[in-house]
Design a protein around this motif. Structure first.
Motif, PDB file in Angstrom:
ATOM      1  N   ASP A   1       0.833  -1.201   0.000  1.00  0.00           N
ATOM      2  CA  ASP A   1       0.000   0.000   0.000  1.00  0.00           C
ATOM      3  C   ASP A   1       0.873   1.258   0.000  1.00  0.00           C
ATOM      4  O   ASP A   1       0.606   2.209  -0.752  1.00  0.00           O
ATOM      5  N   ARG A   2       1.913   1.270   0.804  1.00  0.00           N
ATOM      6  CA  ARG A   2       2.837   2.423   0.824  1.00  0.00           C
ATOM      7  C   ARG A   2       3.497   2.621  -0.542  1.00  0.00           C
ATOM      8  O   ARG A   2       3.622   3.738  -1.024  1.00  0.00           O
ATOM      9  N   HIS A   3       3.925   1.513  -1.111  1.00  0.00           N
ATOM     10  CA  HIS A   3       4.583   1.595  -2.415  1.00  0.00           C
ATOM     11  C   HIS A   3       3.599   2.115  -3.473  1.00  0.00           C
ATOM     12  O   HIS A   3       3.960   2.935  -4.322  1.00  0.00           O
ATOM     13  N   LEU A   4       2.348   1.650  -3.397  1.00  0.00           N
ATOM     14  CA  LEU A   4       1.334   2.110  -4.341  1.00  0.00           C
ATOM     15  C   LEU A   4       1.094   3.608  -4.190  1.00  0.00           C
ATOM     16  O   LEU A   4       1.036   4.341  -5.190  1.00  0.00           O
ATOM     17  N   HIS A   5       0.989   4.072  -2.944  1.00  0.00           N
ATOM     18  CA  HIS A   5       0.818   5.522  -2.715  1.00  0.00           C
ATOM     19  C   HIS A   5       2.037   6.297  -3.214  1.00  0.00           C
ATOM     20  O   HIS A   5       1.896   7.383  -3.790  1.00  0.00           O
ATOM     21  N   PHE A   6       3.198   5.743  -3.017  1.00  0.00           N
ATOM     22  CA  PHE A   6       4.431   6.390  -3.495  1.00  0.00           C
ATOM     23  C   PHE A   6       4.376   6.527  -5.018  1.00  0.00           C
ATOM     24  O   PHE A   6       4.681   7.589  -5.567  1.00  0.00           O
ATOM     25  N   LEU A   7       3.987   5.444  -5.694  1.00  0.00           N
ATOM     26  CA  LEU A   7       3.916   5.493  -7.161  1.00  0.00           C
ATOM     27  C   LEU A   7       2.845   6.473  -7.635  1.00  0.00           C
ATOM     28  O   LEU A   7       3.052   7.201  -8.615  1.00  0.00           O
ATOM     29  N   VAL A   8       1.693   6.495  -6.943  1.00  0.00           N
ATOM     30  CA  VAL A   8       0.635   7.435  -7.315  1.00  0.00           C
ATOM     31  C   VAL A   8       1.120   8.872  -7.140  1.00  0.00           C
ATOM     32  O   VAL A   8       0.912   9.741  -8.001  1.00  0.00           O
ATOM     33  N   ASP A   9       1.802   9.147  -5.998  1.00  0.00           N
ATOM     34  CA  ASP A   9       2.353  10.490  -5.752  1.00  0.00           C
ATOM     35  C   ASP A   9       3.388  10.846  -6.790  1.00  0.00           C
ATOM     36  O   ASP A   9       3.440  11.994  -7.278  1.00  0.00           O
TER      37      ASP A   9
END
Length: 91
Positions: A79-87
């Motif tokens: 989830d953190r990695h996904l948010h990082f990629l979205v950001d």
């Protein structure tokens, strides 16, 4: 077996009826005692088996708990990695 013993006892004895009756009761209670002891042994074995099963279940629960914790951590990381990629993409 009991009837045979009883007949033998009657043939050999010159006992009073009350004494014969007392001997019969003693034999009866002896048999009941044996049954109770066998039941007690059986219950003790069942209890021991239940303890083993409980211990195995506890170990299995620990293993499941560990796997759940690991999966939860992996989901948080994903989830953190996904948010990082979205950001990152939003920039």
């Amino acid at each position: 077996a009991y009837e045979t013993q009883d007949k033998e006892l009657q043939k050999r004895s010159v006992l009073e009826p009350s004494q014969v009756d007392r001997i019969r009761r003693v034999q009866h209670y002896g048999e009941r005692l044996q049954e109770a002891q066998e039941l007690r042994r059986s219950l003790a074995m069942a209890q021991e088996e239940a303890k083993k099963t409980d211990a195995q279940a506890q170990e299995a629960r620990k293993g499941v708990h560990t796997r759940i914790m690991r999966a939860s951590e992996e989901l948080r990381d994903a989830d953190r990695h996904l948010h990082f990629l979205v950001d990152l993409r939003a920039q």
